[in-house]
Enzyme design. Structure first.
Site, PDB file in Angstrom:
ATOM      1  N   HIS A  91       0.868  -1.327  -0.160  1.00  0.00           N
ATOM      2  CA  HIS A  91      -0.176   0.164  -0.106  1.00  0.00           C
ATOM      3  C   HIS A  91       0.861   1.320   0.104  1.00  0.00           C
ATOM      4  O   HIS A  91       2.067   1.279   0.678  1.00  0.00           O
ATOM      5  CB  HIS A  91      -0.809  -0.206   1.397  1.00  0.00           C
ATOM      6  CG  HIS A  91      -2.166   0.943   1.136  1.00  0.00           C
ATOM      7  ND1 HIS A  91      -1.586   2.307   1.470  1.00  0.00           N
ATOM      8  CD2 HIS A  91      -3.538   0.988   0.625  1.00  0.00           C
ATOM      9  CE1 HIS A  91      -2.939   3.151   1.136  1.00  0.00           C
ATOM     10  NE2 HIS A  91      -3.783   2.353   1.143  1.00  0.00           N
ATOM     11  N   GLU A 132      -3.735   2.192  -7.275  1.00  0.00           N
ATOM     12  CA  GLU A 132      -3.951   3.524  -6.505  1.00  0.00           C
ATOM     13  C   GLU A 132      -3.151   4.455  -6.718  1.00  0.00           C
ATOM     14  O   GLU A 132      -1.981   4.593  -6.153  1.00  0.00           O
ATOM     15  CB  GLU A 132      -3.977   2.924  -5.111  1.00  0.00           C
ATOM     16  CG  GLU A 132      -4.642   1.794  -4.583  1.00  0.00           C
ATOM     17  CD  GLU A 132      -5.285   1.918  -3.092  1.00  0.00           C
ATOM     18  OE1 GLU A 132      -6.317   1.886  -2.923  1.00  0.00           O
ATOM     19  OE2 GLU A 132      -4.018   1.881  -2.310  1.00  0.00           O
ATOM     20  N   GLY A 136      -7.596   9.255  -0.350  1.00  0.00           N
ATOM     21  CA  GLY A 136      -7.918  10.046   0.691  1.00  0.00           C
ATOM     22  C   GLY A 136      -8.213  11.587   0.267  1.00  0.00           C
ATOM     23  O   GLY A 136      -8.013  12.555   1.396  1.00  0.00           O
ATOM     24  N   SER A 138     -10.217   7.213  -3.295  1.00  0.00           N
ATOM     25  CA  SER A 138     -11.387   8.040  -3.328  1.00  0.00           C
ATOM     26  C   SER A 138     -12.621   7.380  -4.085  1.00  0.00           C
ATOM     27  O   SER A 138     -13.477   8.289  -4.373  1.00  0.00           O
ATOM     28  CB  SER A 138     -11.274   9.423  -3.719  1.00  0.00           C
ATOM     29  OG  SER A 138     -10.154  10.170  -3.068  1.00  0.00           O
ATOM     30  N   GLY A 172     -10.777   2.953   0.930  1.00  0.00           N
ATOM     31  CA  GLY A 172     -10.503   3.187   2.334  1.00  0.00           C
ATOM     32  C   GLY A 172     -11.426   3.946   3.165  1.00  0.00           C
ATOM     33  O   GLY A 172     -12.409   3.122   3.711  1.00  0.00           O
TER      34      GLY A 172
HETATM   35  P1  PGA Z   1      -9.554   6.370  -0.044  1.00  0.00           P
HETATM   36  O1  PGA Z   1      -8.541   5.441   0.537  1.00  0.00           O
HETATM   37  O2  PGA Z   1     -10.530   5.197  -0.513  1.00  0.00           O
HETATM   38  O3  PGA Z   1      -9.871   6.863   1.427  1.00  0.00           O
HETATM   39  O4  PGA Z   1      -9.137   7.191  -0.985  1.00  0.00           O
HETATM   40  C1  PGA Z   1      -7.907   4.403  -0.478  1.00  0.00           C
HETATM   41  C2  PGA Z   1      -6.644   3.463   0.534  1.00  0.00           C
HETATM   42  O5  PGA Z   1      -6.615   3.735   1.560  1.00  0.00           O
HETATM   43  O6  PGA Z   1      -6.380   2.694  -0.158  1.00  0.00           O
END
Ligand code: PGA
Length: 235
Positions: free
Chosen positions: A80, A150, A156, A196, A217
Site C-alpha cells: 500500500h 491506487e 484520501g 477516493s 479506504g
Molecule cells: P480512500 O483510500 O478510499 O480513502 O481514498 C484508499 C486506500 O486507502 O487505499
C-alpha cells in the site's frame, strides 16, 4: 489505523445487508481486529493490511502472514502506498511480502500507483510498469494475486482520475500481466482501482475496462457507505 472493537458492528451490519453478495466482499481491518472480525458470521472475508516478509522470528511489533492466516485471514494487502511512503518499502520488499503471503496460503493484494509529481512528469506508465515487474513474484496466478492500482494523489483526497486515466493504467496492467504470465493467468488476475471510491462515483469507475473491483479506504469504514459501493459493483 482506523477501527476499534466497536467498529466490528459495521462488519456485522455489512454482512447482514449482503447475505449472498454478487461479488466478493473483503474487509481488511487493523491487525488487532483480524481474529475477531474473522470469527463473525457472514459473507465478508477478512484480510490483513500488511505482513512481514519472514514467516516468524525476532521482528518485534511485526505481523507475519502465517499469523494472519492463523487469525482467520484469507488475504493480505502488500505495498500500500502508505507502507511504501511511511516505511520506505521498496518493490523488492513488497515482492518478498507477497511471497510470504503465498507461503501462508493467503491471496496477496499488491498495490501500485504513481505520485502526483510522477503523473505530472508523464511518468505514470513507466512507474506502474516498474512496480509491476519488481513487486509481483514469478509464481502469480489468478487465484493468489489481486493487483490494486491506487494513484497516490487520489488516496484520501477526494480527487479521482478520469475514466480514461484509470482505463489507460488498467489496460496497461492487464497487458503486462498477460505478457509475463500468459494470457490465461493475465486475464484472470483481478484488478482493483483504489483512491477516493465512494458510492456516488463507484458505478462510473466499475464501468471502466479492466476494472474488476475497488480497494476502498474512507468509504469502507461505515457499512452504509461501503454497501453502496457493493451495490454498484453488483450492478
Ligand atoms: P480512500 O483510500 O478510499 O480513502 O481514498 C484508499 C486506500 O486507502 O487505499
Amino acid at each position: 489505523m482506523n477501527g476499534r472493537a466497536g467498529d466490528l458492528d459495521q462488519i456485522r451490519a455489512l454482512a447482514e445487508r449482503h447475505p449472498s453478495p454478487g461479488c466478493e466482499v473483503l474487509i481488511c481491518p487493523p491487525a488487532t481486529l483480524v481474529a475477531r472480525a474473522a470469527a463473525l458470521d457472514g459473507s465478508v472475508a477478512i484480510g490483513g493490511q500488511d505482513c512481514h516478509w519472514n514467516d516468524e522470528g525476532a521482528h518485534t511489533g511485526d505481523i507475519s502472514a502465517p499469523m494472519l492466516a492463523d487469525a482467520g485471514a484469507t488475504h493480505v494487502i502488500v505495498g500500500h502506498s502508505e507502507r511504501r511512503g511511511d516505511w520506505g518499502e521498496s518493490d523488492d520488499i513488497v515482492r518478498r511480502k507477497a511471497e510470504a503471503a503465498w507461503r501462508a496460503g493467503l491471496v496477496a493484494i499488491v498495490c501500485v500507483g504513481e505520485t502526483l509529481s510522477e503523473r505530472e512528469a508523464a511518468n505514470t506508465l513507466d512507474i506502474i510498469n516498474g512496480q509491476l515487474a519488481a513487486s509481483i513474484p514469478d509464481q502469480a496466478t489468478g487465484r493468489n494475486l489481486i493487483v490494486a492500482y491506487e494513484p497516490v494523489w487520489a488516496i484520501g483526497t477526494g480527487k479521482v482520475p478520469t475514466a480514461d486515466q484509470i482505463g489507460e493504467v488498467h489496460d496497461l496492467i492487464r497487458t503486462r500481466l498477460e505478457r509475463r504470465f500468459g494470457e490465461g493467468v493475465g486475464r484472470s488476475v483481478r484488478l482493483l482501482y483504489g483512491g477516493s471510491v465512494k458510492p456516488a462515483n463507484a458505478a462510473e469507475i466499475f464501468a471502466v475496462s479492466n476494472v474488476d473491483g475497488a480497494l476502498v479506504g474512507g468509504a469502507s469504514l461505515k457499512a452504509d457507505e461501503f454497501s453502496g459501493i457493493i451495490d454498484a459493483l453488483e450492478g
